[in-house]
Design a protein around this motif. Structure first.
Motif, PDB file in Angstrom:
ATOM      1  N   LEU A  96       0.798  -1.219   0.000  1.00 51.77           N
ATOM      2  CA  LEU A  96       0.000   0.000   0.000  1.00 51.77           C
ATOM      3  C   LEU A  96       0.831   1.270   0.000  1.00 51.77           C
ATOM      4  CD1 LEU A  96      -2.679  -1.034   2.670  1.00 51.77           C
ATOM      5  CD2 LEU A  96      -2.972  -0.975   0.185  1.00 51.77           C
ATOM      6  N   PHE A  97       2.035   1.209   0.582  1.00 58.58           N
ATOM      7  CA  PHE A  97       2.840   2.399   0.756  1.00 58.58           C
ATOM      8  C   PHE A  97       4.227   2.203   0.150  1.00 58.58           C
ATOM      9  CE2 PHE A  97      -0.038   2.153   4.432  1.00 58.58           C
ATOM     10  CZ  PHE A  97      -0.723   3.344   4.268  1.00 58.58           C
ATOM     11  N   PRO A  98       4.873   3.276  -0.277  1.00 59.17           N
ATOM     12  CA  PRO A  98       6.241   3.178  -0.772  1.00 59.17           C
ATOM     13  C   PRO A  98       7.180   2.788   0.358  1.00 59.17           C
ATOM     14  CG  PRO A  98       5.607   5.472  -0.514  1.00 59.17           C
ATOM     15  CD  PRO A  98       4.370   4.654  -0.320  1.00 59.17           C
ATOM     16  N   LEU A  99       8.376   2.319  -0.018  1.00 54.68           N
ATOM     17  CA  LEU A  99       9.335   1.835   0.962  1.00 54.68           C
ATOM     18  C   LEU A  99       9.691   2.904   1.987  1.00 54.68           C
ATOM     19  CD1 LEU A  99      11.159  -0.471   1.853  1.00 54.68           C
ATOM     20  CD2 LEU A  99      12.902   0.344   0.274  1.00 54.68           C
ATOM     21  N   SER A 100       9.774   4.183   1.546  1.00 53.75           N
ATOM     22  CA  SER A 100      10.139   5.249   2.474  1.00 53.75           C
ATOM     23  C   SER A 100       9.108   5.386   3.596  1.00 53.75           C
ATOM     24  CB  SER A 100      10.295   6.581   1.736  1.00 53.75           C
ATOM     25  OG  SER A 100       9.096   6.909   1.075  1.00 53.75           O
ATOM     26  N   ALA A 101       7.818   5.228   3.242  1.00 51.26           N
ATOM     27  CA  ALA A 101       6.776   5.337   4.252  1.00 51.26           C
ATOM     28  C   ALA A 101       6.840   4.160   5.209  1.00 51.26           C
ATOM     29  CB  ALA A 101       5.398   5.396   3.575  1.00 51.26           C
ATOM     30  N   LEU A 102       7.063   2.985   4.661  1.00 51.04           N
ATOM     31  CA  LEU A 102       7.191   1.790   5.479  1.00 51.04           C
ATOM     32  C   LEU A 102       8.372   1.919   6.424  1.00 51.04           C
ATOM     33  CD1 LEU A 102       6.232  -1.066   6.112  1.00 51.04           C
ATOM     34  CD2 LEU A 102       7.731  -1.900   4.275  1.00 51.04           C
ATOM     35  N   ALA A 103       9.469   2.535   5.920  1.00 48.89           N
ATOM     36  CA  ALA A 103      10.669   2.708   6.723  1.00 48.89           C
ATOM     37  C   ALA A 103      10.372   3.558   7.952  1.00 48.89           C
ATOM     38  CB  ALA A 103      11.760   3.365   5.889  1.00 48.89           C
ATOM     39  N   ALA A 104       9.641   4.662   7.708  1.00 46.10           N
ATOM     40  CA  ALA A 104       9.353   5.564   8.811  1.00 46.10           C
ATOM     41  C   ALA A 104       8.535   4.864   9.885  1.00 46.10           C
ATOM     42  CB  ALA A 104       8.615   6.790   8.284  1.00 46.10           C
ATOM     43  N   ALA A 105       7.645   3.922   9.474  1.00 46.97           N
ATOM     44  CA  ALA A 105       6.808   3.224  10.431  1.00 46.97           C
ATOM     45  C   ALA A 105       7.583   2.150  11.189  1.00 46.97           C
ATOM     46  CB  ALA A 105       5.616   2.602   9.706  1.00 46.97           C
ATOM     47  N   SER A 106       8.481   1.443  10.494  1.00 44.34           N
ATOM     48  CA  SER A 106       9.139   0.291  11.103  1.00 44.34           C
ATOM     49  C   SER A 106      10.317   0.675  11.978  1.00 44.34           C
ATOM     50  CB  SER A 106       9.623  -0.666  10.012  1.00 44.34           C
ATOM     51  OG  SER A 106      10.616  -0.034   9.229  1.00 44.34           O
ATOM     52  N   LYS A 107      11.036   1.773  11.594  1.00 45.92           N
ATOM     53  CA  LYS A 107      12.176   2.257  12.356  1.00 45.92           C
ATOM     54  C   LYS A 107      13.139   1.125  12.721  1.00 45.92           C
ATOM     55  CE  LYS A 107       9.799   6.273  14.260  1.00 45.92           C
ATOM     56  NZ  LYS A 107      10.453   7.197  13.320  1.00 45.92           N
ATOM     57  N   GLY A 108      13.528   0.370  11.730  1.00 49.50           N
ATOM     58  CA  GLY A 108      14.520  -0.678  11.946  1.00 49.50           C
ATOM     59  C   GLY A 108      15.920  -0.096  12.049  1.00 49.50           C
ATOM     60  N   THR A 109      16.856  -0.954  12.384  1.00 50.86           N
ATOM     61  CA  THR A 109      18.252  -0.548  12.552  1.00 50.86           C
ATOM     62  C   THR A 109      19.139  -1.298  11.582  1.00 50.86           C
ATOM     63  OG1 THR A 109      17.972  -0.038  14.898  1.00 50.86           O
ATOM     64  CG2 THR A 109      20.198  -0.501  14.154  1.00 50.86           C
ATOM     65  N   ASP A 115      15.178   8.634   6.370  1.00 45.35           N
ATOM     66  CA  ASP A 115      14.085   7.724   6.036  1.00 45.35           C
ATOM     67  C   ASP A 115      13.463   7.078   7.272  1.00 45.35           C
ATOM     68  OD1 ASP A 115      13.627   7.916   3.355  1.00 45.35           O
ATOM     69  OD2 ASP A 115      14.142   5.840   2.889  1.00 45.35           O
ATOM     70  N   GLY A 116      13.941   7.439   8.441  1.00 44.40           N
ATOM     71  CA  GLY A 116      13.329   6.949   9.671  1.00 44.40           C
ATOM     72  C   GLY A 116      14.017   5.766  10.306  1.00 44.40           C
ATOM     73  N   PHE A 117      15.151   5.316   9.730  1.00 45.79           N
ATOM     74  CA  PHE A 117      15.869   4.180  10.281  1.00 45.79           C
ATOM     75  C   PHE A 117      17.009   4.635  11.183  1.00 45.79           C
ATOM     76  CE2 PHE A 117      14.063   2.579   6.298  1.00 45.79           C
ATOM     77  CZ  PHE A 117      13.381   1.466   6.781  1.00 45.79           C
ATOM     78  N   THR A 118      17.552   3.710  11.923  1.00 52.02           N
ATOM     79  CA  THR A 118      18.705   3.974  12.773  1.00 52.02           C
ATOM     80  C   THR A 118      19.949   3.374  12.141  1.00 52.02           C
ATOM     81  OG1 THR A 118      17.370   3.964  14.791  1.00 52.02           O
ATOM     82  CG2 THR A 118      19.737   3.621  15.047  1.00 52.02           C
ATOM     83  N   TRP A 119      20.982   4.177  12.010  1.00 50.77           N
ATOM     84  CA  TRP A 119      22.276   3.714  11.493  1.00 50.77           C
ATOM     85  C   TRP A 119      23.194   3.469  12.683  1.00 50.77           C
ATOM     86  CZ3 TRP A 119      24.821   3.756   6.455  1.00 50.77           C
ATOM     87  CH2 TRP A 119      26.219   3.644   6.508  1.00 50.77           C
ATOM     88  N   LYS A 120      23.678   2.260  12.837  1.00 57.13           N
ATOM     89  CA  LYS A 120      24.635   1.937  13.879  1.00 57.13           C
ATOM     90  C   LYS A 120      25.998   1.784  13.224  1.00 57.13           C
ATOM     91  CE  LYS A 120      25.545  -1.247  17.725  1.00 57.13           C
ATOM     92  NZ  LYS A 120      25.085  -2.456  18.438  1.00 57.13           N
TER      93      LYS A 120
END
Length: 422
Positions: free
Chosen positions: A16-29, A55-60
């Motif tokens: 339903l949503f582009p990857l960027s939107a999904l990224a913001a929701a999931s906030k994976g690392t 994009d809403g993710f965490t960079w370690k």
């Protein structure tokens, strides 16, 4: 919500949503092990970090300095053996095949197909990024290795009026620089740097075909030929233009000698340009980049790439895919490569946004690719595996360290060392 339900929800959202939107929701690392640690390199990798986090993710960050990546690879292997791999790691060339054979790398085919990697990248690049027909890594740039860097003000002070195009002209420039009180050839006495100079001489003296036979095919007749004796004779000559205090010196400190006007030249890949850029210097004015004398028309390449390891957490997998997607988008390709000194892996970008060295590099890359003179760098893990590379490093560095070494005997030693490592 159990894991299966969560996964189904993620898949449903993805439709339903582009990857960027999904990224913001999931906030994976995504944890990234790499060796981009010098001033210019750190500025370049920060671009990728910022875009991933935008994009809403965490960079370690898992930066590991030293050894042209050997220290980082030691850390990576330890992590994997202990069952704690990072999400992503800077892995290159044949090493991708070895990691792929262990069934540890995650497929990026979905990202590649959605973003037309096959259409954007040259076959040389796509072949390098795949294991068993599947994408397992994303390329971020292309480095040219066979460059000679020159400080024109130092040349002028030494009475040198043009950049050398042949080895004889290089020796003549070295003599004038030495007589004028400069270090002719800045160099760091580390095995990978020694072999960077060595492979440039192989390319210049033996040509692209001879280079390929030596480092890709490991052909005995080539490795033990009179031409290889000529290469080691030239290597001994070039060592005489390096300062005696070079042992253990990092490459960027050698580059700094040229930037600061203490040395006239350096043989190094175009990551050296990142140090000139960080110092506020302008290509074509404050410094010159020319093909290593004797290698015009040929191109040794080093492709930096990021491989993804198999993970189970859906959010972290989404973070991996976002990283892979972002790495090939124009915004990142422009800014990263402008900082890194390299050229984009995409062939469709506007090179007028880059300096004269990068424009020349892209032009030469395309021509060498068409003319069969595009060769993988041995010294930078593109032509062979780490075991064979290490054997070559040992022979070359031992030769450079031994003042009385006989160039006519090293070819046989080189072939024997390679065979024992295979």
């Amino acid at each position: 919500m159990n894991a299966i339900t969560r996964f189904a929800t993620v898949v449903s959202l993805a439709s339903l949503f582009p990857l960027s939107a999904l990224a913001a929701a999931s906030k994976g690392t995504v944890e990234v092990v790499h060796w981009w640690t010098s001033g210019g390199e750190a500025a370049a990798v920060k671009v990728l970090k910022d875009l991933v986090e935008k994009d809403g993710f965490t960079w370690k960050d898992g930066a590991v300095a030293g050894g042209a990546g050997s220290a980082a690879m030691t850390v990576l292997k330890t992590r994997v053996v202990s069952g704690n791999p990072p999400g992503a790691a800077q892995i290159k060339g044949p090493d991708l095949q070895e990691w792929g054979a262990l069934d540890l790398l995650s497929s990026l085919d979905e990202v590649a197909e959605a973003n037309d990697w096959d259409g954007l990248l040259s076959k040389t690049v796509t072949d390098t990024m795949q294991y068993d027909g599947h994408y397992v890594a994303v390329p971020v740039n292309i480095h040219r290795v066979n460059w000679l860097w020159i400080n024109p003000k130092v040349f002028e002070k030494a009475g040198i009026d043009k950049a050398p195009t042949t080895l004889e002209e290089l020796y003549a420039a070295g003599d004038k620089l030495k007589a004028a009180g400069f270090v002719p050839l800045a160099h760091g006495g580390q095995p990978w740097q020694d072999s960077t100079v060595f492979e440039a001489l192989v390319l210049g003296i033996m040509g692209a075909d001879g280079y390929h036979k030596a480092f890709v095919e490991n052909d005995e007749a080539t490795l033990t030929s009179p031409q290889m004796t000529e290469v080691f004779t030239a290597l001994k000559k070039l060592a005489s233009y390096m300062d005696d205090n070079r042992a253990g010196r990092d490459w960027n400190l050698a580059t700094a000698q040229v930037i600061d006007g203490k040395a006239g030249m350096q043989i190094m890949g175009d990551w050296a340009k990142s140090e000139w850029t960080a110092a506020g210097k302008v290509a074509g004015e404050d410094y010159q980049c020319v093909p290593m004398p004797g290698t015009a028309g040929s191109y040794t390449y080093n492709i930096d790439s990021i491989a993804m390891f198999k993970l189970k957490d859906e959010g972290d997998i989404a973070a991996q895919h976002a990283l892979a997607r972002i790495a090939l988008e124009p915004e990142f390709q422009y800014v990263f490569n402008q900082n890194k000194g390299s050229i984009p892996v995409r062939a469709d970008l506007d090179m007028s946004k880059f300096d004269s060295c990068a424009q020349a590099s892209m032009k030469d890359f395309k021509e060498a690719d068409q003319n069969g003179k595009l060769e993988p760098s041995m010294a930078h893990s593109m032509a062979t595996n780490l075991a064979v590379q290490g054997a070559i490093f040992d022979v070359v560095t031992n030769f450079m360290s031994e003042k009385n070494a006989d160039p006519s005997k090293v070819g046989a030693q080189l072939y024997a060392a390679i065979k024992s490592a295979q």
